[in-house]
Design an enzyme around this catalytic site. Structure first.
Site, short mmCIF file in Angstrom:
data_model
loop_
_atom_site.label_atom_id
_atom_site.label_comp_id
_atom_site.label_asym_id
_atom_site.label_seq_id
_atom_site.Cartn_x
_atom_site.Cartn_y
_atom_site.Cartn_z
N HIS A 1 0.80 -0.82 -0.21
CA HIS A 1 -0.49 -0.32 0.10
C HIS A 1 0.97 1.03 -0.34
O HIS A 1 -0.07 2.49 -0.35
CB HIS A 1 -1.25 -0.34 1.33
CG HIS A 1 -1.54 -1.31 1.05
ND1 HIS A 1 -3.17 -1.52 2.00
CD2 HIS A 1 -2.69 -1.99 0.45
CE1 HIS A 1 -3.55 -2.32 2.00
NE2 HIS A 1 -2.78 -2.63 0.77
N LEU B 1 -3.09 -9.79 5.64
CA LEU B 1 -3.16 -9.52 4.72
C LEU B 1 -1.90 -8.42 4.41
O LEU B 1 -1.57 -7.88 3.32
CB LEU B 1 -4.14 -8.69 3.55
CG LEU B 1 -5.59 -9.64 4.05
CD1 LEU B 1 -6.51 -8.86 3.48
CD2 LEU B 1 -5.57 -10.51 3.25
N PHE B 2 -1.80 -8.25 5.15
CA PHE B 2 0.28 -7.21 4.66
C PHE B 2 0.40 -6.32 4.22
O PHE B 2 1.25 -5.88 3.36
CB PHE B 2 1.12 -8.56 4.44
CG PHE B 2 0.83 -9.73 4.65
CD1 PHE B 2 0.89 -9.86 6.23
CD2 PHE B 2 0.88 -11.09 4.11
CE1 PHE B 2 0.76 -11.44 6.78
CE2 PHE B 2 0.84 -12.06 3.96
CZ PHE B 2 0.81 -12.94 5.24
N CYS B 3 -0.78 -5.85 3.94
CA CYS B 3 -0.84 -4.17 3.51
C CYS B 3 -0.64 -4.37 1.80
O CYS B 3 0.16 -3.41 1.33
CB CYS B 3 0.15 -2.91 4.45
SG CYS B 3 0.03 -2.88 5.89
N ALA B 4 -1.08 -5.11 1.62
CA ALA B 4 -1.04 -5.58 0.27
C ALA B 4 -1.98 -6.43 -0.04
O ALA B 4 -2.10 -6.98 -0.11
CB ALA B 4 0.12 -6.29 -0.42
#
Length: 454
Positions: free
Chosen positions: A129, A375-378
């Site tokens: 992100h 979701l790992f900022c992705a």
């Protein structure tokens, strides 16, 4: 021959000293264990070298660019020398600027604020992100997730060839290494494609710089951004380095002291401002000298260790984890480019029949292993990799999932230059035992996190 090879491998695989390597944590099942920090992709532990350098400087801390006193002058020299060290670490061009920021996110938002009018931005949906979202005030083209490096280059070439104004300004933003799969992206080829179509390119090196050498000249990128807290320098500083023309032409990212060279009242009651043209133009306020110095210290430490040794050690750890996970039934490692793609020490996976948040909580509470779940900022990338197949909900949901997607999440294990073999070996053993026997404890959701039930 085998004895000699083993000796070399043992030398190559020696971890760098980091803080926290002897920290012990309690287990819900009783007793304590040395903490296995396997979440380097979020924040890497500080190198001992960085901590020692900062501690030695701390008594001499003073204002930067503000004072005539000895400590102020010393701190100013330290800050500006740090800029030079970072430029050398990145192999910058002679006329490139190095701007100190707060993080990769801050760096890319700064660059977004300097875009020329009508600039068109091209970015793959696979980005973190930090490099996916800053461009929303510009004309943005989001490209679908490629399944091979060659497909990535071809997709970018098609998009650039089809832009509405082929002679107008354009920018490509791409990661060097995925924060989800760890896979290396074809940066040099993407840069060549961008320049062939009159576009510029910025490299998000947050996950690449701690693991591989990054040469602005060799990769032929226009800018590079990274964060100190992923480069073993956890003091809230980052870097944007690259071409100076867009930076000089834009209004300062922040208006204030340090960015201004001259301020004068006008007859009509307003003020006229003359801004700096150097990196100071976008560094308003009192600089984070400790953050900048810590990044420079980390750059020196990694350069002195040598990336050949760092890469060789990491390949050994990657092989240990990937081979171990391959032997566990129901484990699926996530990948865009396939098993043979070169990668850094970042591996995400799901376990069939298990909720990832529940699984990660058990790794921590029962084995003393710190990983990441979610979701790992992705988010777009994870949804592409996971599809729509829900996980078993269990007793804990996924804290980062969107409404209606509570079970869509994964587990990420990440490591680097300070990771001992025992940590990854314990991780593989723990995954095997949790899949075979299940968790020994019950868990519940509290404050959006999965925690042991008491």
């Amino acid at each position: 021959m085998s004895v000699s090879t083993a000796a070399v491998d043992q030398s190559v695989c020696a971890p760098l000293p980091v803080l926290g390597r002897d920290v012990t944590v309690p287990l819900v099942t009783g007793g304590e264990v040395t903490y296995a920090a396997l979440d380097y992709a979020a924040s890497a532990p500080a190198l001992q070298r960085v901590w020692d350098d900062v501690a030695a400087y701390a008594p001499y801390y003073g204002s930067v660019h503000r004072g005539a006193g000895y400590l102020s002058q010393l701190s100013t020299d330290l800050f500006e020398n740090a800029r030079g060290t970072v430029a050398e670490f990145l192999d910058c061009r002679d006329d490139d600027q190095v701007v100190f920021t707060r993080s990769t996110t801050d760096s890319l938002n700064l660059l977004a604020a300097t875009l020329p009018a009508d600039c068109q931005v091209f970015v793959f949906e696979t980005e973190h992100h930090a490099s996916l979202l800053p461009w929303q005030d510009a004309r943005v083209s989001y490209l679908d997730a490629p399944r091979t490096p060659r497909e990535a280059v071809a997709a970018l070439e098609r998009a650039l060839a089809g832009r509405r104004d082929p002679h107008g300004p354009a920018l490509v933003c791409v990661t060097g290494a995925s924060n989800v799969t760890g896979e290396l992206w074809p940066v040099r080829e993407l840069a060549a494609a961008a320049h062939a179509h009159g576009a510029r390119i910025v490299l998000d090196a947050a996950q690449l710089a701690p693991h591989h050498p990054v040469s602005v000249r060799d990769l032929d990128v226009d800018w590079v951004a990274f964060s100190g807290h992923k480069l073993y320098a956890p003091f809230g500083s980052g870097v944007l380095a690259g071409r100076s023309d867009w930076l000089r032409a834009a209004e300062p990212y922040l208006a204030g002291g340090g960015a201004s060279r001259k301020v004068a009242r006008r007859a009509d009651g307003g003020v006229d401002v003359e801004w700096h043209e150097s990196a100071a133009r976008h560094e308003a306020g009192s600089p984070n000298v400790i953050g900048a110095y810590s990044i420079a210290s980390a750059c020196k430490a990694l350069a002195e260790e040598g990336f050949d040794r760092i890469v060789a050690r990491e390949r050994h750890l990657i092989r240990t984890v990937r081979e171990g996970l391959a032997e566990v039934p129901g484990v699926r490692v996530l990948s865009l480019f396939g098993d043979d793609a070169p990668r850094v020490g970042v591996i995400s996976f799901v376990v069939e029949g298990s909720n990832s948040s529940h699984f990660a909580a058990a790794l921590s509470a029962e084995y003393g292993i710190g990983v990441r779940d979610g979701l790992f900022c992705a988010h777009p990338l994870l949804r592409t990799l996971l599809g729509s197949d829900p996980q078993t909900q269990g007793e804990c949901g996924a804290p980062e999932a969107a409404p209606g997607e509570k079970s869509l999440n994964a587990i990420r294990v990440s490591f680097g230059a300070g990771t001992p073999d025992e940590h990854v070996e314990r991780f593989v053993r723990a995954v095997r035992e949790l899949v075979r026997d299940g968790a020994q404890w019950r868990y519940r959701t509290e404050g959006g996190r999965c925690v042991p039930a008491v």
